[in-house]
Design a protein around this motif. Structure first.
Motif, PDB file in Angstrom:
ATOM      1  N   TYR A  37       0.858  -1.171   0.000  1.00  0.00           N
ATOM      2  CA  TYR A  37       0.000   0.000   0.000  1.00  0.00           C
ATOM      3  C   TYR A  37       0.900   1.229   0.000  1.00  0.00           C
ATOM      4  CZ  TYR A  37      -4.052  -2.884   1.265  1.00  0.00           C
ATOM      5  OH  TYR A  37      -5.067  -3.801   1.262  1.00  0.00           O
ATOM      6  N   ARG A  38       0.324   2.365  -0.321  1.00  0.00           N
ATOM      7  CA  ARG A  38       1.091   3.606  -0.249  1.00  0.00           C
ATOM      8  C   ARG A  38       0.196   4.746   0.249  1.00  0.00           C
ATOM      9  NH1 ARG A  38       2.085   4.647  -6.762  1.00  0.00           N
ATOM     10  NH2 ARG A  38      -0.062   5.274  -7.280  1.00  0.00           N
ATOM     11  N   GLN A  39       0.885   5.710   0.826  1.00  0.00           N
ATOM     12  CA  GLN A  39       0.174   6.875   1.334  1.00  0.00           C
ATOM     13  C   GLN A  39       1.003   8.117   1.042  1.00  0.00           C
ATOM     14  OE1 GLN A  39      -0.876   6.677   5.495  1.00  0.00           O
ATOM     15  NE2 GLN A  39      -2.506   8.176   5.220  1.00  0.00           N
ATOM     16  N   ALA A  43      -3.160  12.321   1.672  1.00  0.00           N
ATOM     17  CA  ALA A  43      -4.028  11.357   0.980  1.00  0.00           C
ATOM     18  C   ALA A  43      -4.260  10.142   1.865  1.00  0.00           C
ATOM     19  CB  ALA A  43      -3.391  10.933  -0.344  1.00  0.00           C
ATOM     20  N   GLN A  44      -5.262   9.369   1.482  1.00  0.00           N
ATOM     21  CA  GLN A  44      -5.528   8.126   2.203  1.00  0.00           C
ATOM     22  C   GLN A  44      -4.592   7.028   1.713  1.00  0.00           C
ATOM     23  OE1 GLN A  44      -9.741   7.268   1.708  1.00  0.00           O
ATOM     24  NE2 GLN A  44     -10.196   8.300   3.641  1.00  0.00           N
ATOM     25  N   ARG A  45      -4.377   6.071   2.575  1.00  0.00           N
ATOM     26  CA  ARG A  45      -3.580   4.911   2.173  1.00  0.00           C
ATOM     27  C   ARG A  45      -4.357   4.127   1.111  1.00  0.00           C
ATOM     28  NH1 ARG A  45      -0.696   1.390   6.797  1.00  0.00           N
ATOM     29  NH2 ARG A  45      -0.176   3.539   7.356  1.00  0.00           N
ATOM     30  N   GLU A  46      -3.647   3.725   0.064  1.00  0.00           N
ATOM     31  CA  GLU A  46      -4.298   3.014  -1.032  1.00  0.00           C
ATOM     32  C   GLU A  46      -3.527   1.753  -1.395  1.00  0.00           C
ATOM     33  OE1 GLU A  46      -4.315   5.372  -4.600  1.00  0.00           O
ATOM     34  OE2 GLU A  46      -2.141   5.514  -4.699  1.00  0.00           O
ATOM     35  N   ALA A  91       5.443   8.521  -2.317  1.00  0.00           N
ATOM     36  CA  ALA A  91       4.618   8.173  -1.158  1.00  0.00           C
ATOM     37  C   ALA A  91       5.443   7.339  -0.188  1.00  0.00           C
ATOM     38  CB  ALA A  91       3.390   7.369  -1.584  1.00  0.00           C
ATOM     39  N   TYR A  93       5.524   3.769   1.254  1.00  0.00           N
ATOM     40  CA  TYR A  93       5.019   2.459   0.858  1.00  0.00           C
ATOM     41  C   TYR A  93       5.060   1.507   2.047  1.00  0.00           C
ATOM     42  CZ  TYR A  93       4.885   3.788  -4.036  1.00  0.00           C
ATOM     43  OH  TYR A  93       4.575   4.397  -5.231  1.00  0.00           O
ATOM     44  N   TYR A  94       3.931   0.838   2.273  1.00  0.00           N
ATOM     45  CA  TYR A  94       3.787  -0.057   3.410  1.00  0.00           C
ATOM     46  C   TYR A  94       3.563  -1.488   2.938  1.00  0.00           C
ATOM     47  CZ  TYR A  94       2.967   4.189   6.131  1.00  0.00           C
ATOM     48  OH  TYR A  94       3.088   5.423   6.730  1.00  0.00           O
ATOM     49  N   TRP A 112       1.237  -4.770   9.436  1.00  0.00           N
ATOM     50  CA  TRP A 112       1.822  -3.723   8.595  1.00  0.00           C
ATOM     51  C   TRP A 112       3.295  -3.544   8.913  1.00  0.00           C
ATOM     52  CZ3 TRP A 112      -1.049  -1.444   4.824  1.00  0.00           C
ATOM     53  CH2 TRP A 112      -2.438  -1.579   4.904  1.00  0.00           C
ATOM     54  N   GLY A 115       6.898   1.122   6.936  1.00  0.00           N
ATOM     55  CA  GLY A 115       6.849   2.032   5.790  1.00  0.00           C
ATOM     56  C   GLY A 115       8.230   2.411   5.302  1.00  0.00           C
TER      57      GLY A 115
END
Length: 122
Positions: A37-39, A43-46, A91, A93-94, A112, A115
């Motif tokens: 995922y990235r944030q 912005a929201q995490r996507e 971003a 990245y997670y 998680w 990051g």
């Protein structure tokens, strides 16, 4: 307890490539899904990409054809090869894992990583 440790982030120019890696360790019986995922700031995490234990993958539309996710089930690792990077890919990245901790418990847990920063300059 389970730990996810990421590596591979950094600064790259637009059009360049980076590879992220993540290793899961600890109390793990099986991992159903591993993903990235990235944030971005504000912005929201996507979801960027995910891969299930059988090998099926899913990508965000914005990264299809540029990013490739892969997984080594024996080593509990997942990697994300990122090519043709764009400034909008910048971003944190997670790494994410959905897993079972023991054979006696069917409940899955969501973990998680801490990051890793990816910065793409124009």
């Amino acid at each position: 307890q389970v730990q996810l440790v990421e590596s591979g982030g950094g600064l790259v120019q637009a059009g360049g490539s980076l590879k992220l890696s993540c290793t899961a360790s600890g109390r793990i019986f099986s991992i159903n899904v591993m993903g990235w995922y990235r944030q971005a700031p504000g912005a929201q995490r996507e979801l960027v990409a995910q891969i299930i234990s059988g090998g099926n993958t899913d990508y965000a539309d914005s990264v299809k054809g540029r990013f490739t996710i892969s997984r080594d089930n024996a080593k509990n690792t997942v990697a994300l090869q990122m090519n043709s990077l764009r400034p909008e890919d910048t971003a944190v990245y997670y790494c994410n894992a959905i897993l079972r901790e023991s054979s006696a418990n069917i409940i899955t847990y969501n973990y998680w990583g801490q990051g890793t920063q990816v910065t793409v300059s124009s």
